[in-house]
Structures are given as C-alpha cells and as structure tokens.
Design a protein around this motif. Structure first.
Motif, PDB file in Angstrom:
ATOM      1  N   THR A   1      -0.925  72.626  90.852  1.00  0.00           N
ATOM      2  CA  THR A   1      -0.422  71.334  91.325  1.00  0.00           C
ATOM      3  C   THR A   1      -0.468  71.314  92.849  1.00  0.00           C
ATOM      4  O   THR A   1      -0.348  72.364  93.492  1.00  0.00           O
ATOM      5  CB  THR A   1       1.029  71.071  90.864  1.00  0.00           C
ATOM      6  OG1 THR A   1       1.878  72.110  91.373  1.00  0.00           O
ATOM      7  CG2 THR A   1       1.125  71.039  89.350  1.00  0.00           C
TER       8      THR A   1
ATOM      9  N   HIS B   1      -2.944  79.134  80.769  1.00  0.00           N
ATOM     10  CA  HIS B   1      -3.252  78.726  79.402  1.00  0.00           C
ATOM     11  C   HIS B   1      -3.786  79.846  78.524  1.00  0.00           C
ATOM     12  O   HIS B   1      -3.966  79.636  77.319  1.00  0.00           O
ATOM     13  CB  HIS B   1      -4.285  77.588  79.438  1.00  0.00           C
ATOM     14  CG  HIS B   1      -3.881  76.435  80.318  1.00  0.00           C
ATOM     15  ND1 HIS B   1      -2.778  75.656  80.082  1.00  0.00           N
ATOM     16  CD2 HIS B   1      -4.424  75.949  81.464  1.00  0.00           C
ATOM     17  CE1 HIS B   1      -2.662  74.734  81.017  1.00  0.00           C
ATOM     18  NE2 HIS B   1      -3.651  74.902  81.885  1.00  0.00           N
TER      19      HIS B   1
ATOM     20  N   THR C   1      -3.624  75.888  85.496  1.00  0.00           N
ATOM     21  CA  THR C   1      -3.549  74.597  86.170  1.00  0.00           C
ATOM     22  C   THR C   1      -2.694  74.718  87.416  1.00  0.00           C
ATOM     23  O   THR C   1      -1.601  75.333  87.380  1.00  0.00           O
ATOM     24  CB  THR C   1      -2.947  73.523  85.246  1.00  0.00           C
ATOM     25  OG1 THR C   1      -3.784  73.368  84.110  1.00  0.00           O
ATOM     26  CG2 THR C   1      -2.825  72.188  85.965  1.00  0.00           C
TER      27      THR C   1
ATOM     28  N   ALA D   1     -10.116  76.066  79.876  1.00  0.00           N
ATOM     29  CA  ALA D   1      -9.102  76.095  80.927  1.00  0.00           C
ATOM     30  C   ALA D   1      -8.406  77.438  80.973  1.00  0.00           C
ATOM     31  O   ALA D   1      -8.003  77.993  79.950  1.00  0.00           O
ATOM     32  CB  ALA D   1      -8.083  74.994  80.691  1.00  0.00           C
TER      33      ALA D   1
ATOM     34  N   THR E   1     -11.276  76.640  85.360  1.00  0.00           N
ATOM     35  CA  THR E   1     -11.947  76.849  84.070  1.00  0.00           C
ATOM     36  C   THR E   1     -12.896  78.032  84.136  1.00  0.00           C
ATOM     37  O   THR E   1     -13.261  78.504  85.216  1.00  0.00           O
ATOM     38  CB  THR E   1     -12.741  75.588  83.670  1.00  0.00           C
ATOM     39  OG1 THR E   1     -13.722  75.324  84.681  1.00  0.00           O
ATOM     40  CG2 THR E   1     -11.815  74.394  83.523  1.00  0.00           C
TER      41      THR E   1
ATOM     42  N   THR F   1      -7.512  72.229  87.835  1.00  0.00           N
ATOM     43  CA  THR F   1      -7.595  72.957  86.561  1.00  0.00           C
ATOM     44  C   THR F   1      -8.729  73.983  86.686  1.00  0.00           C
ATOM     45  O   THR F   1      -9.904  73.612  86.807  1.00  0.00           O
ATOM     46  CB  THR F   1      -7.871  72.011  85.394  1.00  0.00           C
ATOM     47  OG1 THR F   1      -6.811  71.061  85.280  1.00  0.00           O
ATOM     48  CG2 THR F   1      -8.003  72.781  84.087  1.00  0.00           C
TER      49      THR F   1
END
Length: 573
Positions: free
Chosen positions: A313, A296, A311, A308, A158, A156
């Motif tokens: 994966t 986001h 994200t 955030a 930020t 994530t």
C-alpha cells in the motif's frame, strides 16, 4: 313598480383602449366594457327628481322614449379584430466571437443560405500555436497518468515465471523500497544442462531436436530436448573447437544443481560434461515503494506465472494518481476549448434563410461581438396579437385568421392560430394574452408590415335576430302589445303610458356581433321589440335614468354579452 333599464353594446373608440407598448391594439371588442354610474350621480338625480316633482311624487314613465325594431332574420358573425406587425418565422444576427481579419466571405446580401453554410473565414494563425501547445500538454499528462496507473498496479508483486516459492524476504508491515528483493521463485521441475559438442557436429543440431542425457552419478539416461545451440566457437585444450549446446530435461525428482552429466545428440556425444541448472530461479523485486499489506503465499508454494506474492500500500501513490487524473482532465478540457475557439474562426449560418444585410467583407478587421450579417427565415411569417382576458377563452389553436395589409391592396391572406399563451400582461386594470398567428402564404408581405387580423369565433346564417341593445338583464326583451310573442310575456305596467303597452318576454340567445344578437327561442318573426336608444357616444340620457316610479334610483352596469344588462330591467334594481 320598477321600470326596465335597457342596455346597448358599446364599441370602444381607439382612444378608449390605447395600445400597449410592443402589443397589437384591438380595433374592436365584443361589447364587454362595463361602466358603473357612480352612486353620487344617482343621489344628485334623486334630489333633482324631488325638486321638480315634489317629495314622494312619481317620475313620469311616459317621458321615456323607446325605439322599436322588428324581429328579422339575418346572418350574424362573431369575430375579434386586431392589428400588429409581421415578423419572420425566425431571425438571427450573426456576431463574431473572435478578433481577427476576414480572409474570405462567401455570400452577398439577398442570397439564400442553408443552415451550416460557411459565411466567413477569419485568420486563425495565432490560434494554431496555442492549439499545438495544448496537444503537447495533453500528451504529457496522458503519459504521466499511464505511469501512475502502472505504479498502482505494481503495488501487487507477482511471479515473473511459474515456479516454487523458495524464499520470502519480507513480512507484513515492513516498508519496502523500489528494487528491493521480496521473494525468490524457482522452477525445479525442469533442469537444463549446457555441454560442449564438436563445432562441426553442433552446426548440424537444431532447437527442438531430441537428446539423451546421462547422469554421471548413476549413469541413468534421461530424454531431453535441445533448446539452444551456440553460434560461437570455443577452443578447448588440444585445439579442440567446440560449441555449447543447451539441453532441457524433466526433473524426475532427484536432480539438483550439484549433479553433473553428459549428453548425446543424433549419435554425437558431447566433448565433456556439465552441471545441471534450474530452468528458472530469480529474485522477485518490488517495482515501487510501499508498505507490505498482505502476503498471499508461503515458502514452498507453487505459483503460475503472474500469481500474486504480496500486496503493498502507498498513500502517496494514490494521491499522485489522483493528481495525474485531474491534470489529464484539465489538459483535455483545455484542448477541447482550443478546438471550440478554432471553430469560431469559421463562421457558418445558424439557420436556413435569406441574408437581409451584410456588414463586413473580406479584408476587413473585426472585433468580438460585432454583427457581421442578419439572416431571416421567410418560409412563413408570424403575427402576435394581444387578446383581452374576456375574449381569450374563445381563441383556440387551429382557428383560421383573415389577414389584410394596407401595403397590399385587394389581397386577403389566410393565417392560423398556432399558440395561445397563458402568460398574461396586466396594465391599467386590463389583462391581455399573446396569441401567435402563422401565415404561410406570404407573397407581397414582408417582416415589419402592419396588418389587420380577423378571427371568426362563431357564425350563424338566416337566424332570428334583434338589435343587441334590445336585450335586457336576465335575458329578457320588451315587445309591443301587438307582437305574437306578447302572449308569453309579462305586462310591464306604467311603461309607455297610455299610448303603448310593453310585455317582458324571456329569450334564449346565441351568436352576437357588434350590432345584433341571435334569438334561439322566445321570439318569432312578426314580433316588434322596444328598447331605449343610446346617444351617439353610446350612453343613456340622464333624464331617462331619473324617471323611475316612486323616485327610486339604482346603479347601472353596461355590459354587451348575451344576457348582460343593467339593474332596472325586470328583476333588476
């Protein structure tokens, strides 16, 4: 008419009831052994009766020989007696779980030790290096796992500072490498202005001091705050020595990095002007590689620090985290096992008790599995008796038991039943159940001694009693004609011949022992009972068995319980 066949309690001899291996043989049983005369013997007896008396002739009942006994008052105690070997309340053989040299021992044979008392110390120097290696492996595994956890958190992305998102460099589905720029964050609400002041003047400035900033384009004055004073002198043209001072001002909305201005601090003006800069503008980079799963924010959105942005994966990272977690757990288990093994080098007493034997001393080498010493808990002793299935229902927890030992003459000990097991053992058609007895008063007694135990089931004092052999099947008794209770009985015609008449009287019975049985009702003092005596071996004479009116025959069951009897008594055969 049928003749009564009377019964007699039989006390089996020891050879009749051989002890089972590991069990305590009973000395007495409450007359419960049953013997059935085989039918073939009856047929032989019938043939003999016909041969001697002729077909259809009646055997002479007068040939039966009866014994008489007076109904009298007695004390009767019903009890079970057995024998067995004493055992310690608890015993433990202390064995070695490791190989090594005994460095020290702390006890002697016969000592009293408490639970967890140290008995031996064994050389554990070889174990120390293995333990250190396991500790290092655990530290490495913990660091690896922590790093993988951080990498997982870094999926994530930020905002490192509060500000406005001015650029998003990736889209959902893009593959991102570690270190790649994914967005730009700018704090445009606050601007900074770095300008030079004369070194002597700047030396007196401090962080947090008020300042005034004048815009070069509009001459607008903004209030600001000193945020940094450089400690390095610089020389400008004309040998002017200055120091840079950074001033922070709030952006009224129109300031940008293209504008310039000058400043005044504590009445001192800056030596020259400077350009405005944003307080914070930085590129946000991905810490780990992955695929953009979601974004986001949008360009122009404002974020607080830590907000955030997007994200990622990564299947590989999740697999690596799982592997790191498993490696960490394995390292923990390995270290725990090492500590457990280290504990095995200090041998402690598993119970409180007395040291019975000591097999090894300091300086000797031992191997795994060797017995070092034995400890007995002698706070009390136990005895296990195997009780016959016909008697086990009479045994209850809490019953008192009298204990005697040949090794301790003239002394009777008191025990108590602590356990009646329902796990029976069958052998040769007989089932027995173990009964555990606890003996707290043990002065003079030792484990392994053979003792006799008596369990009192019931007792009665001064009660009417008759010989046990006088009780017939169906709880009836034969009494002589001159007995007061004969008036309540039934005349047994043909029994006793011309010399005597007998009456069958129903009775209620109570406590019994090996020889006598209590009569609760049906008889009274002054009565005389009659019965057929047994031989010394406890069996009836065969001649008596055959003399049945009409030459009739029947099976015979010998039983010693109250109300037990044989076919052939009143209502029998």
């Amino acid at each position: 008419m049928k003749l009564p066949v009377l019964l007699k309690r039989e006390v089996p001899s020891p050879e009749d009831t051989p002890p089972k291996s590991g069990s305590s043989p009973w000395k007495k049983r409450l007359l419960r052994k049953r013997v059935l005369i085989p039918a073939v013997a009856c047929v032989v007896a019938l043939s003999l009766g016909i041969h001697f008396f002729g077909g259809g002739q009646t055997a002479l009942a007068a040939d039966l020989t009866y014994t008489t006994a007076a109904v009298e008052r007695r004390d009767i105690t019903s009890e079970i007696t057995g024998s067995g070997s004493l055992e310690a309340a608890n015993s433990y053989s202390v064995t070695s779980l490791v190989d090594g040299t005994i460095l020290a021992d702390y006890f002697e044979e016969g000592d009293q030790v408490n639970e967890d008392t140290v008995l031996y110390d064994i050389d554990s120097s070889d174990m120390a290096s293995s333990l250190e290696q396991s500790e290092i492996s655990l530290s490495q595994a913990q660091r690896s796992y922590n790093n993988k956890l951080k990498d997982l958190a870094d999926l994530t992305v930020t905002a490192p500072k509060a500000g406005q998102v001015v650029d998003i460099a990736v889209e959902a589905g893009d593959d991102v490498s570690a270190g790649q720029t994914v967005a730009t964050i700018r704090d445009s609400d606050t601007m900074t202005l770095k300008v030079p002041f004369l070194a002597d003047e700047a030396a007196g400035f401090y962080v947090g001091q008020s300042a005034q900033v004048t815009l070069d384009s509009t001459f607008e004055v903004l209030n600001g705050t000193v945020t940094e004073v450089s400690g390095v002198d610089q020389v400008l043209t004309g040998n002017v020595i200055v120091r840079d001072v950074t001033i922070q001002v709030s952006n009224p909305g129109g300031l940008s990095t293209s504008q310039t201005g000058s400043a005044t601090v504590d009445g001192c003006a800056s030596a020259s002007g400077g350009s405005f800069s944003y307080l914070a503008e930085r590129s946000v980079t991905a810490e780990v590689s992955g695929t953009v799963a979601s974004i986001h924010v949008s360009e122009g959105d404002r974020l607080s620090q830590g907000g955030a942005i997007l994200t990622l994966t990564s299947d590989n990272l999740e697999d690596e985290l799982q592997s790191a977690a498993e490696a960490l757990r394995n390292a923990e288990l390995s270290l725990e096992s090492r500590y457990d093994q280290l504990d095995n080098y200090t041998i402690t007493s598993p119970i409180s008790g007395t040291v019975i034997d000591k097999n090894y001393n300091a300086g000797e080498n031992i191997e795994t599995g060797q017995t070092l010493c034995s400890i007995y808990d002698l706070s009390y002793l136990t005895l296990t008796l195997n009780v016959d299935e016909l008697d086990i229902s009479n045994i209850q927890v809490g019953q008192q038991v009298l204990i005697t030992a040949e090794a301790v003459e003239g002394r009777t000990y008191t025990g108590v039943v602590t356990k009646v097991s329902v796990a029976g053992t069958s052998s040769s058609g007989t089932t027995t159940y173990p009964v555990t007895i606890r003996i707290d008063e043990t002065d003079g007694l030792l484990p392994g001694m053979n003792v006799d135990a008596t369990i009192t089931l019931d007792s009665a004092g001064g009660v009417l009693a008759i010989p046990s052999a006088a009780l017939n099947r169906g709880n009836t008794v034969l009494v002589t004609a001159d007995s007061p209770s004969a008036a309540n009985g039934t005349l047994m015609e043909g029994i006793g011949g011309d010399s005597e008449q007998y009456y069958s009287v129903p009775v209620e019975v109570g406590v019994s022992d090996d020889s006598y049985i209590e009569i609760i009702s049906g008889l009274q003092e002054g009565d005389t009972v009659a019965y057929i005596p047994t031989t010394s071996s406890g069996s009836f004479e065969m001649g008596s068995m055959m003399m049945i009116p009409g030459g009739g025959m029947g099976s015979v069951t010998i039983s010693g319980g109250p109300g037990g009897g044989m076919g052939g008594g009143p209502g029998g055969f």
